[in-house]
Design an enzyme around this catalytic site. Structure first.
Site, mmCIF file in Angstrom:
data_model
loop_
_atom_site.group_PDB
_atom_site.id
_atom_site.type_symbol
_atom_site.label_atom_id
_atom_site.label_comp_id
_atom_site.label_asym_id
_atom_site.label_seq_id
_atom_site.Cartn_x
_atom_site.Cartn_y
_atom_site.Cartn_z
ATOM 1 C CB SER A 1 -2.093 -2.941 1.250
ATOM 2 O OG SER A 1 -1.140 -3.774 1.840
ATOM 3 C CG HIS B 1 -0.568 -6.710 4.682
ATOM 4 N ND1 HIS B 1 -0.599 -6.364 6.013
ATOM 5 C CD2 HIS B 1 -0.115 -5.619 4.020
ATOM 6 C CE1 HIS B 1 -0.157 -5.112 6.136
ATOM 7 N NE2 HIS B 1 0.138 -4.641 4.944
ATOM 8 C CB THR C 1 10.741 -10.426 -12.754
ATOM 9 O OG1 THR C 1 11.675 -10.167 -13.793
ATOM 10 C CG2 THR C 1 10.090 -11.789 -12.961
ATOM 11 N N GLY D 1 0.822 -1.206 0.000
ATOM 12 C CA GLY D 1 0.000 0.000 0.000
ATOM 13 C C GLY D 1 0.856 1.255 0.000
ATOM 14 C CG ASN E 1 -4.556 4.248 9.391
ATOM 15 O OD1 ASN E 1 -4.812 5.307 8.823
ATOM 16 N ND2 ASN E 1 -3.479 4.089 10.122
ATOM 17 C CD GLN F 1 -6.733 -0.121 7.625
ATOM 18 O OE1 GLN F 1 -7.519 -1.032 7.890
ATOM 19 N NE2 GLN F 1 -5.461 -0.183 7.953
ATOM 20 C CB CYS G 1 4.543 3.034 12.493
ATOM 21 S SG CYS G 1 3.021 2.472 11.752
HETATM 22 N N1 PLP Z 1 -2.538 3.270 4.039
HETATM 23 C C1 PLP Z 1 -3.271 2.926 5.112
HETATM 24 C C2 PLP Z 1 -4.541 3.631 5.395
HETATM 25 C C3 PLP Z 1 -2.825 1.900 5.963
HETATM 26 O O1 PLP Z 1 -3.558 1.578 7.035
HETATM 27 C C4 PLP Z 1 -1.605 1.258 5.673
HETATM 28 C C5 PLP Z 1 -1.076 0.229 6.576
HETATM 29 O O2 PLP Z 1 -1.373 0.180 7.750
HETATM 30 C C6 PLP Z 1 -0.893 1.645 4.518
HETATM 31 C C7 PLP Z 1 -1.397 2.661 3.730
HETATM 32 C C8 PLP Z 1 0.389 0.989 4.148
HETATM 33 O O3 PLP Z 1 0.174 -0.308 3.607
HETATM 34 P P1 PLP Z 1 1.358 -1.355 3.531
HETATM 35 O O4 PLP Z 1 1.556 -1.908 4.885
HETATM 36 O O5 PLP Z 1 0.910 -2.408 2.570
HETATM 37 O O6 PLP Z 1 2.536 -0.636 3.012
#
Ligand code: PLP
Length: 394
Positions: free
Chosen positions: A200, A202, A238, A68, A148, A182, A335
């Site tokens: 993203s 995951h 790739t 993401g 988020n 999110q 973070c």
């Molecule tokens: N944007 C939002 C709103 C997110 O919550 C996150 C991850 O927590 C990201 C971007 C970043 O995604 P990634 O962990 O795949 O880099």
């Protein structure tokens, strides 16, 4: 185990894990190779991209990225580069993920005019401020779909229409980007007119280290990673064939029966919220009270999130106490912090340092049950009571 940290990452679907193992074993050919093995790998990619495309608005293409964060970087860096001769202003919001905020900071150093829209006390970005800021110098607006930390659904639909109408009236071009990381798999994004959408894998039960950027037809950003011309020249390198296959299947599974899954998720979320309120005094929600499940409900809360401040208790201590019972939550600020260590999102909605310190983010997924919430409520209530009795965090 009770996993309530789904906004950090999700458990991969077993079907996805099995598919990825199969692809890694049997489709190791380079999709760019001209022989049969290459052809088979490129077929795996085609199928996965079609699965992801089906979850996006029609009339666009999916560019695969590594996460993401990369998708956000690509949207902002390549989007602004594309329109730099027209203007030098980017508008975003004060509550974006660092993947957006750090990128616009860099662009500011390079001479871009950056505007951060304020939010109200529930974390909803100001449409009025956006209207006041739009001018002929503006080339890009980036507003996340769902925050988020608070789960606030942003007024992205209205903002996107406003931006496109402004551009049309003034004969300019403005890209509307949304960080949908999110939202994807929970909020239906298909019926929208966004130019760029970041996702993203995951976050929707797919693998880590793989993401995508939706690009509306005609947007045609300049390449972000230069090289052999993969991803139709937008992002060379790739392809991660098993990862893309996994993301495709996870997207398809997540975007199937979204209404039904959201109904259950909303029930479980409300059950947790009501249970915490009934059993613990002096708590308050960070974000909207009301749950919403569509782009037409801005200012409501995505059913995957519940952020609560417990007065007189430190969220981090609560997190580690719950961990002893194998209940996993997050403080939501690790973070995402500003200079004081406080979450920039909770600061933007007007929370004081102590209130932010007491915040815990419960983030739910489709595997959570009401029975699990009973246990989570009980353990949280006991821990809060104990810490308050000790009085050590006041
Ligand atoms: N944007 C939002 C709103 C997110 O919550 C996150 C991850 O927590 C990201 C971007 C970043 O995604 P990634 O962990 O795949 O880099």
């Amino acid at each position: 185990m009770i996993y309530l940290d789904n906004s950090s990452t999700t458990k991969q679907f077993s079907e996805v894990t099995r598919l990825m193992a199969d692809v890694a074993e049997n489709n190791f050919g380079n999709p760019s190779s001209l022989h049969q093995l290459g052809y088979e790998s490129s077929n795996v990619l085609r199928k996965a991209i079609a699965q992801i495309d089906a979850c996006f608005p029609s009339g666009g293409r999916t560019i695969v990225t590594s996460c993401g964060t990369e998708s956000d970087n690509m949207a902002l860096v390549s989007g602004s580069a594309k329109l730099k001769r027209q203007g030098r202003k980017i508008i975003t919001t004060a509550v974006e993920h660092p993947a957006v905020l750090r990128t616009v900071e860099r662009l500011k150093e390079e001479g871009w005019d950056i505007v951060l829209l304020p939010v109200d006390k529930e974390g909803t970005s100001s449409i009025e401020a956006l209207e006041a800021e739009l001018d002929e110098n503006t080339v890009l607006v980036s507003m996340m779909t769902v925050n988020n930390e608070t789960g606030t659904i942003q007024p992205v639909k209205k903002a996107c229409t406003m931006v496109h109408n402004f551009a049309k009236e003034h004969g300019t071009r403005i890209f509307f980007h949304t960080d949908g990381v999110q939202a994807f798999g929970k909020i239906d994004l298909r019926n929208s007119d966004f130019d760029l959408i970041s996702i993203s894998a995951h976050k929707f039960h797919g693998p880590k280290g793989i993401g995508a950027l939706y690009m509306k037809n005609g947007v045609n950003l300049p390449p972000f990673i230069m090289g052999g011309g993969q991803e139709r020249g937008f992002r060379s390198g790739t392809e991660n064939v098993p990862g893309i296959a996994g993301m495709g299947l996870a997207a398809q599974m997540s975007c199937t029966d979204m209404d039904e899954k959201n109904k259950k998720l909303s029930e479980v979320n409300n059950y947790l919220y009501n249970g915490l309120k009934a059993n613990i005094k002096d708590i308050f929600i960070n974000g909207p009270e009301t749950i919403g499940t569509s782009l037409d409900e801005p200012g409501s809360r995505c059913p995957s999130l519940l952020n609560i401040s417990f007065e007189g208790v430190r969220g981090e201590v609560l997190l580690h106490t719950l961990e002893q019972d194998e209940i996993y939550v997050s403080t939501g600020s690790a973070c995402h912090s500003n200079n004081t260590g406080d979450s920039h999102v909770l600061t933007a909605i007007g929370r004081k340092h102590k209130e932010i310190e007491g915040a815990v983010r419960f983030s739910l997924g489709q595997f959570n049950t009401v029975e699990e919430m009973d246990i989570a409520i009980d353990r949280t209530a006991k821990a809060v009571e104990r810490f308050r009795r000790l009085g050590s965090f006041r």
